[in-house]
Design a protein around this motif. Structure first.
Motif, mmCIF file in Angstrom:
data_model
loop_
_atom_site.group_PDB
_atom_site.id
_atom_site.type_symbol
_atom_site.label_atom_id
_atom_site.label_comp_id
_atom_site.label_asym_id
_atom_site.label_seq_id
_atom_site.Cartn_x
_atom_site.Cartn_y
_atom_site.Cartn_z
ATOM 1 N N PRO A 110 0.703 -1.178 0.023
ATOM 2 C CA PRO A 110 -0.008 -0.061 -0.106
ATOM 3 C C PRO A 110 0.725 1.128 0.077
ATOM 4 O O PRO A 110 0.377 2.188 -0.417
ATOM 5 N N GLU A 111 2.012 1.381 0.618
ATOM 6 C CA GLU A 111 2.875 2.535 0.585
ATOM 7 C C GLU A 111 3.285 2.770 -0.736
ATOM 8 O O GLU A 111 3.813 4.068 -0.839
ATOM 9 N N THR A 112 3.271 1.816 -1.757
ATOM 10 C CA THR A 112 3.884 2.302 -3.088
ATOM 11 C C THR A 112 2.985 2.386 -4.234
ATOM 12 O O THR A 112 3.211 2.650 -5.286
ATOM 13 N N VAL A 113 1.734 2.621 -3.450
ATOM 14 C CA VAL A 113 0.406 2.555 -4.635
ATOM 15 C C VAL A 113 0.566 3.987 -5.173
ATOM 16 O O VAL A 113 0.411 4.251 -6.407
ATOM 17 N N TRP A 114 0.705 4.825 -4.596
ATOM 18 C CA TRP A 114 0.982 6.527 -4.954
ATOM 19 C C TRP A 114 1.831 6.373 -5.945
ATOM 20 O O TRP A 114 1.854 7.111 -7.209
ATOM 21 N N PHE A 115 3.096 5.772 -5.811
ATOM 22 C CA PHE A 115 4.219 5.847 -6.815
ATOM 23 C C PHE A 115 3.714 5.238 -8.106
ATOM 24 O O PHE A 115 3.896 5.803 -9.366
ATOM 25 N N ALA A 116 2.872 3.998 -8.149
ATOM 26 C CA ALA A 116 2.565 3.254 -9.152
ATOM 27 C C ALA A 116 1.585 4.236 -9.825
ATOM 28 O O ALA A 116 1.552 4.329 -11.057
ATOM 29 N N VAL A 117 0.620 4.873 -9.077
ATOM 30 C CA VAL A 117 -0.227 5.730 -9.818
ATOM 31 C C VAL A 117 0.393 7.062 -10.674
ATOM 32 O O VAL A 117 0.123 7.185 -11.734
ATOM 33 N N ALA A 118 1.357 7.627 -9.964
ATOM 34 C CA ALA A 118 1.707 8.731 -10.757
ATOM 35 C C ALA A 118 2.530 8.370 -11.980
ATOM 36 O O ALA A 118 2.680 9.045 -12.928
ATOM 37 N N ALA A 119 3.475 7.225 -11.731
ATOM 38 C CA ALA A 119 4.063 6.526 -12.757
ATOM 39 C C ALA A 119 3.114 6.276 -14.198
ATOM 40 O O ALA A 119 3.534 6.448 -15.297
ATOM 41 N N ALA A 120 2.174 5.697 -13.590
ATOM 42 C CA ALA A 120 0.964 5.572 -14.806
ATOM 43 C C ALA A 120 0.448 6.828 -15.296
ATOM 44 O O ALA A 120 0.135 6.773 -16.635
ATOM 45 N N ILE A 121 -0.019 7.920 -14.644
ATOM 46 C CA ILE A 121 -0.334 8.943 -15.134
ATOM 47 C C ILE A 121 0.835 9.737 -16.014
ATOM 48 O O ILE A 121 0.493 10.050 -17.309
ATOM 49 N N VAL A 122 1.928 9.660 -15.548
ATOM 50 C CA VAL A 122 3.209 9.986 -16.520
ATOM 51 C C VAL A 122 3.367 9.308 -17.796
ATOM 52 O O VAL A 122 3.548 10.012 -18.856
ATOM 53 N N THR A 123 3.124 8.176 -17.805
ATOM 54 C CA THR A 123 3.094 7.260 -18.757
ATOM 55 C C THR A 123 2.171 7.534 -19.875
ATOM 56 O O THR A 123 2.276 7.565 -21.107
ATOM 57 N N LEU A 124 0.833 8.240 -19.563
ATOM 58 C CA LEU A 124 -0.197 8.186 -20.127
ATOM 59 C C LEU A 124 0.006 9.759 -20.864
ATOM 60 O O LEU A 124 -0.416 9.841 -22.152
ATOM 61 N N ILE A 125 0.704 10.460 -20.190
ATOM 62 C CA ILE A 125 1.037 11.890 -20.755
ATOM 63 C C ILE A 125 2.010 11.702 -21.845
ATOM 64 O O ILE A 125 1.787 12.214 -23.008
#
Length: 276
Positions: free
Chosen positions: A47-62
């Protein structure tokens, strides 16, 4: 090969390259965001790394959106025309001799790229379409030999004289049971623990209460377990059943610790089935 055939082949190659890059990246990023939005990403990572995975996914989509704004094949244009003229004016015909070899290499490259694309697409589609699932009880039993009190992921627990065990889960108590130098210190401690049942392998009235413990993601998952005295448990429960145990830690005559339950309640698998 005619000019039109060559143009069609080039366009197909550009589409394939864009799919292998931007397309699959977008698919995995969308899968990550969907799992995060539904609270199921914790089945794969801490759970502590969920925010990082979400941020990486958003940057990837951009990045995918920016990439798709480029003309098709633009990423392959640079440098492709340099050096073409000398081959065409080769006085000895070596340019013509190299052409079949270049064509053969190109065919092999396309075949390899297509194979890789199919495999990568299948993996990405599986991540998006297959229902998320927790690690199975079979994996827990394979990673932890039956009959052992195994602790994992909780080896940083400090077992001092004033250790507060009130917040311990299965992983914390597994560490106590396996490494505690003074087992009598914990005798009489009341506990409430949640996990799934696995067989002890020797005692008919003893089961293991087990939980998978992860540090970063499911790749490093290891089972932790504590022995629980449940009279005739195999007639009441199945291996892999999730239960909540409320009871007391007791020391046996040989100095080994186990949990003697006051109540054992069968429950559904928790939303987060892991300990961290």
């Amino acid at each position: 090969m005619s000019h039109s055939d060559d143009a069609a082949s080039s366009r197909a190659g550009s589409l394939g390259a864009r799919w292998l890059g931007a397309g699959l990246a977008a698919l995995l990023a969308i899968a990550t965001l969907v799992l995060a939005a539904t609270g199921q990403l914790i089945l794969y990572i801490s759970p502590e790394t969920v925010w990082f995975a979400v941020a990486a996914a958003i940057v990837t989509l951009i990045g995918v959106v920016w990439s798709c704004a480029l003309p098709l094949g633009a990423e392959q244009d640079h440098g492709h025309d340099h050096g073409a003229a000398p081959a065409a004016h080769d006085d000895h015909g070596h340019g013509h001799a190299r052409a079949p070899r270049r064509s053969a290499r190109r065919v092999v490259g396309i075949a390899l790229a297509a194979t890789g694309g199919v495999i990568a697409t299948a993996v990405a589609a599986g991540a998006l379409l297959l229902p998320p699932a927790a690690l199975s009880v079979d994996m827990a039993m394979q990673r932890a030999p039956v009959g052992n009190v195994l602790f994992a992921g909780a080896d940083s627990v400090a077992l001092g004289a004033n250790t507060d065990t009130s917040t311990f889960g299965v992983g914390g108590w597994a560490s106590v049971f396996a490494t505690g130098a003074r087992p009598e210190k914990y005798d009489g401690t009341t506990v409430t623990l949640t996990g799934f049942l696995t067989p002890d392998g020797s005692a008919t009235d003893q089961a293991h209460l087990t939980r998978m413990v992860i540090t970063h993601c499911v790749i490093d998952a290891q089972p932790a377990s504590v022995p629980v005295q449940i009279s005739g448990w195999k007639g009441q429960y199945a291996v892999g059943d999730w239960v909540q145990v409320k009871g007391t830690v007791r020391t046996s005559a040989d100095g080994k610790l186990s949990v003697v339950p006051a109540t054992v309640s069968k429950i559904s698998q928790p939303k987060d089935p892991y300990e961290h």
